[in-house]
Design an enzyme around this catalytic site. Structure first.
Site, PDB file in Angstrom:
ATOM      1  N   GLU A 274     -19.763  35.877  -5.393  1.00 18.91           N
ATOM      2  CA  GLU A 274     -19.857  34.915  -6.485  1.00 18.91           C
ATOM      3  C   GLU A 274     -21.284  34.818  -7.001  1.00 18.91           C
ATOM      4  O   GLU A 274     -22.245  34.974  -6.236  1.00 18.91           O
ATOM      5  CB  GLU A 274     -19.392  33.537  -6.005  1.00 18.91           C
ATOM      6  CG  GLU A 274     -17.913  33.522  -5.679  1.00 18.91           C
ATOM      7  CD  GLU A 274     -17.413  32.170  -5.179  1.00 18.91           C
ATOM      8  OE1 GLU A 274     -16.242  31.879  -5.391  1.00 18.91           O
ATOM      9  OE2 GLU A 274     -18.196  31.422  -4.569  1.00 18.91           O
TER      10      GLU A 274
ATOM     11  N   CYS B  66     -20.974  36.195   4.920  1.00 21.68           N
ATOM     12  CA  CYS B  66     -22.269  36.156   5.607  1.00 21.68           C
ATOM     13  C   CYS B  66     -22.029  36.051   7.111  1.00 21.68           C
ATOM     14  O   CYS B  66     -21.120  35.349   7.555  1.00 21.68           O
ATOM     15  CB  CYS B  66     -23.079  34.953   5.123  1.00 21.68           C
ATOM     16  SG  CYS B  66     -24.730  34.870   5.863  1.00 21.68           S
TER      17      CYS B  66
ATOM     18  N   CYS C 288     -24.107  29.549   9.380  1.00 22.23           N
ATOM     19  CA  CYS C 288     -24.685  28.200   9.260  1.00 22.23           C
ATOM     20  C   CYS C 288     -23.547  27.198   9.060  1.00 22.23           C
ATOM     21  O   CYS C 288     -22.675  27.405   8.204  1.00 22.23           O
ATOM     22  CB  CYS C 288     -25.661  28.139   8.082  1.00 22.23           C
ATOM     23  SG  CYS C 288     -26.968  29.358   8.206  1.00 22.23           S
TER      24      CYS C 288
ATOM     25  N   CYS D 117     -22.651  25.592   5.554  1.00 24.06           N
ATOM     26  CA  CYS D 117     -22.470  26.509   4.418  1.00 24.06           C
ATOM     27  C   CYS D 117     -21.069  27.111   4.430  1.00 24.06           C
ATOM     28  O   CYS D 117     -20.644  27.699   5.438  1.00 24.06           O
ATOM     29  CB  CYS D 117     -23.525  27.614   4.511  1.00 24.06           C
ATOM     30  SG  CYS D 117     -23.266  28.938   3.341  1.00 24.06           S
TER      31      CYS D 117
ATOM     32  N   SER E  32     -34.243  33.936  -1.121  1.00 24.94           N
ATOM     33  CA  SER E  32     -34.163  32.857  -0.140  1.00 24.94           C
ATOM     34  C   SER E  32     -33.580  33.379   1.166  1.00 24.94           C
ATOM     35  O   SER E  32     -32.533  34.017   1.172  1.00 24.94           O
ATOM     36  CB  SER E  32     -33.286  31.741  -0.702  1.00 24.94           C
ATOM     37  OG  SER E  32     -33.077  30.758   0.280  1.00 24.94           O
TER      38      SER E  32
ATOM     39  N   SER F 106     -35.339  28.813   4.081  1.00 28.02           N
ATOM     40  CA  SER F 106     -34.511  27.649   4.355  1.00 28.02           C
ATOM     41  C   SER F 106     -34.812  27.182   5.778  1.00 28.02           C
ATOM     42  O   SER F 106     -34.218  27.664   6.740  1.00 28.02           O
ATOM     43  CB  SER F 106     -33.043  28.059   4.194  1.00 28.02           C
ATOM     44  OG  SER F 106     -32.239  26.928   4.226  1.00 28.02           O
TER      45      SER F 106
ATOM     46  N   ASN G 135     -24.151  19.719   0.577  1.00 28.97           N
ATOM     47  CA  ASN G 135     -22.882  19.614  -0.147  1.00 28.97           C
ATOM     48  C   ASN G 135     -21.753  19.803   0.845  1.00 28.97           C
ATOM     49  O   ASN G 135     -21.681  20.848   1.502  1.00 28.97           O
ATOM     50  CB  ASN G 135     -22.807  20.684  -1.244  1.00 28.97           C
ATOM     51  CG  ASN G 135     -23.761  20.352  -2.378  1.00 28.97           C
ATOM     52  OD1 ASN G 135     -23.626  19.326  -3.025  1.00 28.97           O
ATOM     53  ND2 ASN G 135     -24.754  21.203  -2.585  1.00 28.97           N
TER      54      ASN G 135
ATOM     55  N   CYS H 203     -25.120  24.567  -3.934  1.00 26.61           N
ATOM     56  CA  CYS H 203     -25.677  25.200  -2.738  1.00 26.61           C
ATOM     57  C   CYS H 203     -24.740  25.047  -1.538  1.00 26.61           C
ATOM     58  O   CYS H 203     -24.300  23.938  -1.233  1.00 26.61           O
ATOM     59  CB  CYS H 203     -26.992  24.510  -2.386  1.00 26.61           C
ATOM     60  SG  CYS H 203     -28.399  25.487  -2.818  1.00 26.61           S
TER      61      CYS H 203
HETATM   62  S1  SF4 Z   1     -26.816  29.333   4.385  1.00 20.39           S
HETATM   63 FE1  SF4 Z   1     -27.242  31.444   3.754  1.00 20.39          FE
HETATM   64  S2  SF4 Z   1     -27.613  32.480   5.730  1.00 20.39           S
HETATM   65 FE2  SF4 Z   1     -26.546  30.562   6.236  1.00 20.39          FE
HETATM   66  S3  SF4 Z   1     -24.361  31.135   6.285  1.00 20.39           S
HETATM   67 FE3  SF4 Z   1     -24.833  30.407   4.209  1.00 20.39          FE
HETATM   68  S4  SF4 Z   1     -25.256  32.264   3.061  1.00 20.39           S
HETATM   69 FE4  SF4 Z   1     -25.439  32.770   5.228  1.00 20.39          FE
END
Ligand code: SF4
Length: 345
Positions: free
Chosen positions: A93, A113, A117, A120, A192, A215, A291, A335
């Site tokens: 995306e 990914c 995290c 996320c 980033s 980050s 978020n 984000c």
């Molecule tokens: S914050 Fe970035 S590094 Fe962490 S899971 Fe999401 S996309 Fe991956």
């Protein structure tokens, strides 16, 4: 066997490929011009390239076609989210953000990914695969069509950890910024990372003009370990040392991204802890509201009031601090929300 996509080559590599075809290396300039300035989508459409060379190229290389992305537009702030489906079913995306005076393209470096995290949505998908330079450039071109021209800035903050696909991301930066390619300034590209130290150190030694955002998420290693498994591989204090080294070697500043979670890291004491951690680093601070996403469990977004108090403390200490207003949350484009979910299709 699948033929390599010619848009996966930086110009220097393409010059080498031309020589291996018995052509002059400088022919790569003309091909770059056709691909990136004229937008040729087939070898036949390459104006000024002799037919014999077109035949040689098409025998060895491809120019893959990605279907037009699916598109969602935010009713709140006009943010556009684009969902790309590549030939093998991998998805990625991009988000086009319309700011007061500028337009930013937020693009993905991986499909999914591996970093996991907790805060996320992309992390919840796991890694499908790395994106190739051509797939990254496809996103840039589509964002440009939304923006009505090249965007003012590009941020690699979409799906994926760009430094875990560094070879392809670096190549896409070289192609984007090549004066025979898109001629997009490196100084307007921000990458980033969640803190992949070897690449931060490599960047410190390189001549790339891109901006670096890290980050850090929060200021406590213990807390960070609960938020991202990456903390065990690249601990926060080592990341800060790498950032310090990067600033010293390049003379540039670094962006630190701090994510606000309710009751976890949003107090004035947390602000002091953060200031202690980043003391002496030539940095700018981005404060980002968490978020909410389904994988976040009991994590809750911090309040804007507390974020403003936090910002006052860091600003008073002399740290340039930006409190980011999230955009596109109604279409899961903010984000940490990119997950190619049903709301995107
Ligand atoms: S914050 Fe970035 S590094 Fe962490 S899971 Fe999401 S996309 Fe991956």
């Amino acid at each position: 066997m699948t033929k390599p996509d010619i848009r996966d080559f930086a110009r220097q590599e393409l010059a080498g490929a031309m020589i291996s075809l018995g052509e002059k290396g400088s022919k790569a300039d003309r091909i770059f011009n056709c691909l990136y300035k004229k937008g040729a989508e087939s070898f036949d459409a390459m104006a000024g390239v002799p037919d014999e060379l077109k035949n040689k190229l098409s025998a060895r290389y491809s120019i893959s076609q990605t279907p037009a992305p699916e598109r969602r537009v935010s009713k709140i702030d006009k943010t556009v989210k684009l969902l790309f489906r590549f030939h093998d079913g991998a998805v990625a995306e991009s988000v086009v953000l319309f700011n007061k005076e500028t337009i930013s393209a937020c693009i993905s470096s991986q499909s999914g990914c591996a970093c996991g995290c907790r805060f996320c949505a992309t992390g919840g998908l796991g890694l499908k695969r790395d994106l190739k330079p051509s797939e990254i450039l496809t996103q840039f071109a589509a964002c440009g069509r939304e923006a009505g021209g090249a965007p003012d800035s590009v941020v690699f903050m979409g799906m994926g950890e760009p430094f875990l696909n560094w070879a392809n991301v670096k190549k896409s930066v070289l192609i984007l910024s090549d004066n025979k390619g898109h001629n997009f300034p490196q100084s307007k590209i921000t990458i980033s990372t969640v803190g992949v130290i070897p690449v931060i150190r490599e960047l410190a030694e390189s001549h790339l003009g891109i901006k670096l955002a890290i980050s850090i998420i929060t200021a406590s290693e213990k807390q960070r370990a609960e938020l991202t498994p990456m903390e065990s591989k690249y601990p926060l204090t080592d990341i800060i040392s790498a950032a310090r080294h990067y600033c010293a070697k390049t003379g540039k500043s670094v962006f630190f991204e701090y994510i606000f979670f309710d009751g976890l890291n949003d107090s004035p004491q947390d602000a002091q802890k953060l200031l202690e951690l980043i003391k002496g680093v030539n940095c700018k601070l981005n404060l980002i509201m968490y978020n909410q996403n389904p994988g976040g469990g009991d994590l809750r977004p911090g309040s804007m009031e507390k974020a403003k108090e936090f910002q006052k403390i860091t600003v008073a200490a002399g740290v340039r601090t930006h409190l980011r207003r999230e955009k596109g949350s109604d279409i899961a484009a903010a984000c940490g929300q990119l997950a190619s979910g049903p709301e995107a299709s």
